[in-house]
Design an enzyme around this catalytic site. Sequence first.
Site, PDB file in Angstrom:
ATOM      1  N   SER A  92       0.671  -1.115   0.325  1.00 42.68           N
ATOM      2  CA  SER A  92       0.248   0.040  -0.252  1.00 42.68           C
ATOM      3  C   SER A  92       0.733   1.299   0.067  1.00 42.68           C
ATOM      4  O   SER A  92       2.636   1.357   0.222  1.00 42.68           O
ATOM      5  CB  SER A  92      -1.026  -0.049   1.037  1.00 42.68           C
ATOM      6  OG  SER A  92      -1.524   1.509   0.868  1.00 42.68           O
ATOM      7  N   TYR A 140      -2.610  -0.599  10.012  1.00 36.50           N
ATOM      8  CA  TYR A 140      -2.655  -0.752   8.720  1.00 36.50           C
ATOM      9  C   TYR A 140      -0.993  -0.552   8.459  1.00 36.50           C
ATOM     10  O   TYR A 140      -0.250  -1.463   7.592  1.00 36.50           O
ATOM     11  CB  TYR A 140      -3.364  -0.462   7.893  1.00 36.50           C
ATOM     12  CG  TYR A 140      -3.242  -0.626   6.764  1.00 36.50           C
ATOM     13  CD1 TYR A 140      -4.525  -1.626   6.455  1.00 36.50           C
ATOM     14  CD2 TYR A 140      -3.978   0.211   5.671  1.00 36.50           C
ATOM     15  CE1 TYR A 140      -4.755  -2.301   4.919  1.00 36.50           C
ATOM     16  CE2 TYR A 140      -3.264   0.266   3.835  1.00 36.50           C
ATOM     17  CZ  TYR A 140      -4.259  -1.051   4.181  1.00 36.50           C
ATOM     18  OH  TYR A 140      -4.155  -1.072   2.851  1.00 36.50           O
TER      19      TYR A 140
HETATM   20  P1  NAD Z   1     -11.583  -6.210  -0.544  1.00 40.71           P
HETATM   21  O1  NAD Z   1     -11.873  -5.476   0.585  1.00 40.71           O
HETATM   22  O2  NAD Z   1     -12.144  -5.007  -1.849  1.00 40.71           O
HETATM   23  O3  NAD Z   1     -11.522  -6.906  -0.996  1.00 40.71           O
HETATM   24  C1  NAD Z   1      -9.883  -7.805   0.247  1.00 40.71           C
HETATM   25  C2  NAD Z   1     -10.071  -8.911  -0.049  1.00 40.71           C
HETATM   26  O4  NAD Z   1      -9.458  -9.764   0.306  1.00 40.71           O
HETATM   27  C3  NAD Z   1     -11.901  -9.399   0.225  1.00 40.71           C
HETATM   28  O5  NAD Z   1     -12.175 -10.391  -1.225  1.00 40.71           O
HETATM   29  C4  NAD Z   1     -11.672 -10.442   1.238  1.00 40.71           C
HETATM   30  O6  NAD Z   1     -12.391 -11.128   1.586  1.00 40.71           O
HETATM   31  C5  NAD Z   1     -10.157 -10.619   1.399  1.00 40.71           C
HETATM   32  N1  NAD Z   1      -9.269 -11.424   2.621  1.00 40.71           N
HETATM   33  C6  NAD Z   1      -9.572 -10.187   3.624  1.00 40.71           C
HETATM   34  N2  NAD Z   1      -9.411 -11.256   5.022  1.00 40.71           N
HETATM   35  C7  NAD Z   1      -9.069 -12.760   4.250  1.00 40.71           C
HETATM   36  C8  NAD Z   1      -8.523 -14.016   4.989  1.00 40.71           C
HETATM   37  N3  NAD Z   1      -7.485 -14.206   6.165  1.00 40.71           N
HETATM   38  N4  NAD Z   1      -8.116 -14.676   3.753  1.00 40.71           N
HETATM   39  C9  NAD Z   1      -7.928 -14.665   3.047  1.00 40.71           C
HETATM   40  N5  NAD Z   1      -8.819 -13.122   2.109  1.00 40.71           N
HETATM   41  C10 NAD Z   1      -8.775 -12.579   2.800  1.00 40.71           C
HETATM   42  O7  NAD Z   1     -10.397  -4.694  -0.496  1.00 40.71           O
HETATM   43  P2  NAD Z   1      -9.716  -4.197  -1.580  1.00 40.71           P
HETATM   44  O8  NAD Z   1      -9.142  -2.859  -1.663  1.00 40.71           O
HETATM   45  O9  NAD Z   1      -9.686  -4.816  -3.463  1.00 40.71           O
HETATM   46  O10 NAD Z   1      -7.970  -4.494  -1.218  1.00 40.71           O
HETATM   47  C11 NAD Z   1      -6.942  -5.658  -1.577  1.00 40.71           C
HETATM   48  C12 NAD Z   1      -5.533  -5.198  -1.181  1.00 40.71           C
HETATM   49  O11 NAD Z   1      -4.811  -3.746  -1.513  1.00 40.71           O
HETATM   50  C13 NAD Z   1      -5.562  -4.938   0.403  1.00 40.71           C
HETATM   51  O12 NAD Z   1      -4.010  -5.770   0.995  1.00 40.71           O
HETATM   52  C14 NAD Z   1      -5.013  -3.538   0.673  1.00 40.71           C
HETATM   53  O13 NAD Z   1      -4.863  -3.658   1.765  1.00 40.71           O
HETATM   54  C15 NAD Z   1      -4.791  -3.157  -0.877  1.00 40.71           C
HETATM   55  N6  NAD Z   1      -4.604  -1.559  -0.784  1.00 40.71           N
HETATM   56  C16 NAD Z   1      -5.975  -1.106  -0.684  1.00 40.71           C
HETATM   57  C17 NAD Z   1      -6.104   0.148  -1.312  1.00 40.71           C
HETATM   58  C18 NAD Z   1      -7.855   0.659  -1.906  1.00 40.71           C
HETATM   59  O14 NAD Z   1      -8.019   1.947  -1.467  1.00 40.71           O
HETATM   60  N7  NAD Z   1      -8.711  -0.038  -1.302  1.00 40.71           N
HETATM   61  C19 NAD Z   1      -5.004   0.837  -1.776  1.00 40.71           C
HETATM   62  C20 NAD Z   1      -3.472  -0.133  -0.513  1.00 40.71           C
HETATM   63  C21 NAD Z   1      -3.874  -1.087  -0.464  1.00 40.71           C
END
Ligand code: NAD
Length: 253
Positions: A144, A157
């Site tokens: 991130s 986080y």
């Molecule tokens: P999202 O919530 O849409 O998707 C995350 C997925 O991870 C979900 O389907 C959830 O069920 C799954 N998950 C959660 N805990 C889990 C576990 N213990 N085992 C297996 N699966 C699990 O969120 P996203 O935005 O697509 O996030 C994806 C990644 O990107 C994450 O690591 C998040 O921290 C990172 N991220 C997101 C953003 C943003 O702005 N959306 C920014 C920086 C980083």
Amino acid sequence: MSRRLEGKAALVTGAGSGIGRAAAVLFAKEGARVIVSDVNVAGSEETVTAIQKQGGEARFIRCDVSKPAEVEALIRGAVEAFGRLDCAVNNAGISGSMAPTGDYPEDMWDRIMATNLKGVWLCMKQEIQQMLKQGGGSIVNTASAAGLVGVQMAPAYVAAKHGVVGLTKTAALEYAKANIRINAVCPGVIRTPMITVATDHNPEIEAAVIASEPVGRMGTPEEAAEALVWLCSGAASFITGVALPVDGGLVAQ
Ligand code: NAD
């Protein structure tokens, strides 16, 4: 047009939603067979269906990345399904609640660390063992922008994502001569359920989030997926140990 990942076997965790789903769909579009993994069964089935609709091959394996036995079974299942593992995207993550460091709830700290940091390491551990056996591969972790700079009210986080960046660099050095490339993508604010839940569809909070982005908008899951897939592909063959911001300029500020 030639497909960048024809015949490759790929795994994406957290592929039942958001960035992981977009990555799984793009891997398949580029010719890879894809293991879709998540704790969210319904969301993962949607991802598999989206891949099959575009003529791709995908299988779902449920796995909680914080559970070592489930991660072991995931990698075993992936190799049983496709015979090898060329590309692995460790993307599953949670955002957790917001509070300053001095007040942060310990149970939430532990949950975030278990999924966002230990979960990435558990997956890497199994993926690396398989990639060593087969003579190489490529791993990309979703860290991130919060893995590169501090963010108030999100100590767990931020600490977990900085941990992912450090782990990525360390493993990249350890396995550089073993033909395993290991990188991280550092997304800025990407419009996924994680963000819409955090902003709670509140226009004022959403406007503040957008204002944090120099480009004046949120990124799309597809924009983050492009970086994940590119880093996994042969096009990035001389790149290992990087933490690549995909963030509309967020960390350049
Ligand atoms: P999202 O919530 O849409 O998707 C995350 C997925 O991870 C979900 O389907 C959830 O069920 C799954 N998950 C959660 N805990 C889990 C576990 N213990 N085992 C297996 N699966 C699990 O969120 P996203 O935005 O697509 O996030 C994806 C990644 O990107 C994450 O690591 C998040 O921290 C990172 N991220 C997101 C953003 C943003 O702005 N959306 C920014 C920086 C980083």
